[in-house]
Design an enzyme around this catalytic site. Structure first.
Site, PDB file in Angstrom:
ATOM      1  N   GLY A 243      10.817  -3.122  -6.176  1.00  0.00           N
ATOM      2  CA  GLY A 243      10.852  -3.759  -4.867  1.00  0.00           C
ATOM      3  C   GLY A 243       9.551  -3.651  -4.111  1.00  0.00           C
ATOM      4  N   HIS A 244       8.901  -2.510  -4.191  1.00  0.00           N
ATOM      5  CA  HIS A 244       7.582  -2.337  -3.567  1.00  0.00           C
ATOM      6  C   HIS A 244       6.622  -1.901  -4.657  1.00  0.00           C
ATOM      7  CE1 HIS A 244       4.289  -1.448  -0.982  1.00  0.00           C
ATOM      8  NE2 HIS A 244       4.988  -1.425   0.140  1.00  0.00           N
TER       9      HIS A 244
ATOM     10  N   CYS B  82       2.536   4.588   6.824  1.00  0.00           N
ATOM     11  CA  CYS B  82       1.819   4.256   5.599  1.00  0.00           C
ATOM     12  C   CYS B  82       0.350   3.960   5.846  1.00  0.00           C
ATOM     13  CB  CYS B  82       2.494   3.075   4.903  1.00  0.00           C
ATOM     14  SG  CYS B  82       2.776   1.657   5.978  1.00  0.00           S
ATOM     15  N   CYS B  83       0.021   3.350   6.982  1.00  0.00           N
ATOM     16  CA  CYS B  83      -1.356   2.921   7.227  1.00  0.00           C
ATOM     17  C   CYS B  83      -2.325   4.088   7.434  1.00  0.00           C
ATOM     18  CB  CYS B  83      -1.404   1.949   8.401  1.00  0.00           C
ATOM     19  SG  CYS B  83      -0.505   0.408   8.097  1.00  0.00           S
TER      20      CYS B  83
ATOM     21  N   HIS C 260      12.695   2.400  -3.090  1.00  0.00           N
ATOM     22  CA  HIS C 260      11.293   2.820  -3.184  1.00  0.00           C
ATOM     23  C   HIS C 260      11.098   3.998  -4.145  1.00  0.00           C
ATOM     24  CE1 HIS C 260      11.229   0.483   0.567  1.00  0.00           C
ATOM     25  NE2 HIS C 260       9.931   0.359   0.424  1.00  0.00           N
TER      26      HIS C 260
ATOM     27  N   HIS D 262       5.667 -10.156   1.364  1.00  0.00           N
ATOM     28  CA  HIS D 262       5.105  -8.957   1.984  1.00  0.00           C
ATOM     29  C   HIS D 262       3.691  -8.744   1.453  1.00  0.00           C
ATOM     30  CE1 HIS D 262       4.590  -4.622   2.765  1.00  0.00           C
ATOM     31  NE2 HIS D 262       5.540  -4.740   3.677  1.00  0.00           N
TER      32      HIS D 262
ATOM     33  N   GLU E 260      -1.524  -6.255   8.637  1.00  0.00           N
ATOM     34  CA  GLU E 260      -1.268  -4.830   8.450  1.00  0.00           C
ATOM     35  C   GLU E 260      -2.484  -4.140   7.826  1.00  0.00           C
ATOM     36  OE1 GLU E 260       1.771  -1.807   6.086  1.00  0.00           O
ATOM     37  OE2 GLU E 260       2.334  -3.910   6.325  1.00  0.00           O
TER      38      GLU E 260
ATOM     39  N   CYS F 175      -2.578  -1.596   5.899  1.00  0.00           N
ATOM     40  CA  CYS F 175      -2.344  -1.342   4.473  1.00  0.00           C
ATOM     41  C   CYS F 175      -2.701  -2.553   3.620  1.00  0.00           C
ATOM     42  CB  CYS F 175      -0.885  -0.969   4.224  1.00  0.00           C
ATOM     43  SG  CYS F 175      -0.472   0.746   4.591  1.00  0.00           S
TER      44      CYS F 175
ATOM     45  N   GLU G 220       6.189  -8.727   7.499  1.00  0.00           N
ATOM     46  CA  GLU G 220       4.806  -8.285   7.252  1.00  0.00           C
ATOM     47  C   GLU G 220       4.181  -9.101   6.111  1.00  0.00           C
ATOM     48  OE1 GLU G 220       5.401  -3.591   8.438  1.00  0.00           O
ATOM     49  OE2 GLU G 220       5.735  -4.187   6.364  1.00  0.00           O
TER      50      GLU G 220
END
Length: 680
Positions: A208-209, A417-418, A159, A274, A342, A344, A326
């Site tokens: 990756g994200h 994160c949310c 990340h 995801h 989710e 997010c 997710e």
């Protein structure tokens, strides 16, 4: 030397404004700094976000050692004190939210705290721009997800670029809201390192994200430096290039689908993997397509959007059905008892649909954005402003479902994160209300507000007043400095035109006789429709008034027959609001209620309930179990439905969004007394 750098930067910004006229979104949103809210629905929520959510988020970042990580990184000693290497982003996202918020509510104390926090972020940055506390604190013993070398595990776990992306997003928001470059300078130093590290002939990776791509585009817009846009496009182009996946595997991790990395982005057809990562990726695809004119990229993101809204979208606006990973599931895989959704992902969906609107000028994207905002996203935060859902359930039936869905909100999460994503989304809302293309002025969201913009070189003030979403009466006052020719485009929501969704995934069960009406200065007018907008062309004069009336009847919604969980069921909608039944209003249960097609609903605005809501009530059959007599029967009772976003603010118990239209079968469930007690 500093003076020369500043002058160069200013020249870059100037050149960017010219460069972007060649290729960019044809439609531009009116900046959040140019919109002042006066809305009875959203303004109190934004005030709660300012007074409660953002301070609570900063406090929790302090209490959970997220801030301490930066302090230890600055000292180059200690031990990483939180769980995940992306915990740095909770600080970035909260700074972003605070920056937007300060444009609404100036706060010297908050501004001073943010600047002190930015100083800690800057002190944690390494001399070459690298900023990642999970490694910098103790490079010899980095976080196990990070690998021993920089960027080594970026594809899977580290990340590092995800952290960078949120830094860039926060930095641009802070700069736009305050005019200060303290965080922007940190972000640019990091971005320069990223651009020097990745690219043709350098390191190659599909992050990756995703989100670094969106952040780089924002830096490009601020500075005009092409390398930021080029690197964003490079990261997009790296997808589908990795040879380490097994394309024959059905495992989404092993075949690369989880990371949207199984094929090049221009070859992708479905929303996959995801959900948050995916929707950040699709937002970046729209950005890069707009700024480069890449038609293949545009065709791909259009195809993916169509797949999502026609096969992978919950009626409440939630996305990402599958808890494992997710992620998006298969087409029409939209279970209720295990729905993930989710929070997010709803935030990311707003970003994506705003960009799709800017590309195409079609109201269907604003329709989806509205559905998400008023339902699946808003449910993610409690009315107290400091309790949150990570996932957003569609049904809570009994304790068996508690293991898979969240029956109650929490104040914070190890992976938080949310909450911080909501903290940054809410105060940015003013930037989603209006948009413009030459002489076309768009109204996308119905939020009482005043905006200042220019048509050509002529100033224009536009004010809207309403009691939306409870009332369909909308009033717009047009105030040009002098008579002005332009087109006012007012979105006529799909739900007001008889369209539950811009696809066949959901439809209204029956037709409506009610119509939209529009008046200008008290006189009904005929109007043409363009892509879901009522087009009102006119030479506008000071204090011209437009009145739009939208039908606010209760509609039953049915799903496509391929959505197995919703067969024989209906959902309830009034205006943009989706409704649910909650245990506390319905004799302690919710999943035993039946809504036949002929059900007639009454509406009642209750100002003292759940911060003010319109409830729906109807007399319906309900299944009743008599334990003593060991019998099952149907009885007549009153069903009370509340807005879906407001559930779980009065304790824990049953809830449902979908209601059977008639009894077809009965599932027999044995529930021990202990489990019954847990439902109370």
């Amino acid at each position: 030397m500093k003076r020369k750098i500043l002058i160069g930067w200013m020249l870059a910004i100037t050149s960017a404004s010219h460069a972007q006229t060649a290729a960019d979104y044809p439609i531009r949103p009116v900046s959040f700094t140019q919109v002042k809210l006066a809305d009875n629905f959203w303004l109190p929520r934004l005030k709660t976000n300012t007074d409660v959510t953002i301070p609570a988020s900063f406090q929790r970042c302090e209490a959970t050692n997220r801030v301490k990580n930066f302090e230890m990184a600055a000292a180059r000693q200690g031990k990483f004190a939180t769980t995940f290497p992306f915990d740095d982003t909770d600080i970035y996202k909260t700074i972003e939210g605070a920056s937007y918020s300060m444009s609404l509510y100036p706060d010297e104390q908050l501004a001073a705290y943010v600047e002190a926090l930015i100083a800690k972020v800057g002190a944690a940055q390494e001399p070459d721009g690298y900023l990642y506390t999970a490694r910098t604190i103790d490079p010899a013993h980095p976080h196990p997800w990070a690998g021993m070398k920089r960027w080594e595990k970026e594809r899977e776990l580290s990340h590092e670029l995800y952290n960078a992306g949120h830094l860039y997003e926060a930095a641009v928001a802070h700069y736009q809201a305050t005019g200060k470059k303290s965080l922007l300078n940190i972000a640019l130093k990091n971005a320069d390192l990223v651009c020097a590290t990745f690219g043709p002939g350098k390191l190659s990776v599909a992050p990756g994200h995703e989100i670094v791509e969106m952040g780089l585009v924002k830096l490009y817009r601020v500075t005009g430096q092409p390398k930021y846009l080029q690197t964003a496009k490079f990261f997009l182009d790296q997808r589908g290039q990795y040879k380490g996946y097994d394309p024959k595997s059905n495992d989404v991790w092993k075949n690369g689908q989880y990371w949207q990395d199984d094929k090049p982005v221009i070859a992708q057809k479905e929303a996959e993997g995801h959900a948050v990562r995916a929707e950040y990726l699709y937002s970046a695809m729209a950005d890069v397509a707009a700024l480069t004119g890449d038609k293949q990229l545009l065709a791909a993101v259009d195809t993916i959007w169509n797949n999502m809204v026609s096969k992978k979208f919950y009626v409440t606006g939630g996305t990402g059905a599958v808890p494992g990973g997710e992620r998006f599931g298969n087409n029409y895989e939209l279970p209720n008892a295990t729905a993930y959704n989710e929070t997010c992902a709803s935030v990311a969906d707003v970003y994506w649909n705003q960009r799709m609107f800017q590309l195409h000028g079609d109201s269907k994207y604003a329709d989806i954005m509205e559905k998400v905002l008023y339902n699946g996203l808003l449910s993610g935060v409690g009315l107290d402003g400091k309790s949150f859902f990570y996932s957003n359930a569609m049904q809570i039936k009994n304790s068996a479902s508690f293991a898979q869905t969240e029956p109650a909100r929490a104040g914070w999460f190890d992976c938080s994160c949310c909450p911080t994503n909501l903290a940054r989304l809410f105060p940015s809302l003013p930037g989603y209300v209006y948009a413009q293309h030459d002489k076309d002025v768009y109204v996308n969201l119905f939020v009482s507000s005043t905006t200042l913009l220019k048509v050509g070189k002529q100033p224009l003030q536009l004010t809207q007043q309403n009691n939306y979403p409870w009332d369909g009466g909308l009033k717009f006052t047009v105030n040009p400095d002098k008579p002005l020719d332009f087109n006012l485009l007012v979105r006529i929501p799909g739900w007001a035109r008889g369209e539950a969704m811009p696809s066949d995934l959901y439809r209204f069960a029956g037709p409506s006789e009610q119509k939209v009406s529009i008046k200008i200065n008290g006189k009904p007018v005929q109007y043409t429709m363009r892509k879901g907008y009522a087009v009102l062309p006119r030479k506008w004069h000071k204090n011209d008034v437009v009145e739009v009336t939208l039908p606010m009847e209760v509609r039953q919604v049915v799903a496509n027959a391929k959505v197995q969980d919703d067969l024989g069921k209906v959902a309830l909608q009034r205006g943009p609001i989706m409704y649910c039944a909650e245990w506390t209003d319905n004799h302690g249960k919710a999943t035993n209620l039946i809504v036949p097609p002929t059900t007639s609903f009454a509406t009642n605005f209750q100002p003292s309930l759940l911060n003010g809501i319109t409830t729906l009530t109807a007399t319906v059959p309900a299944v009743k179990v008599d334990e003593a007599a060991n019998t099952i029967s149907t009885v007549t009772q009153t069903l009370t439905a509340i807005p879906y976003y407001a559930w779980a603010n009065r304790g824990k118990g049953e809830m449902t969004v979908w209601f059977p239209a008639k009894v077809l079968d009965v599932d027999l469930v044995t529930r021990p007394a202990m489990e019954r007690e847990q439902l109370k």
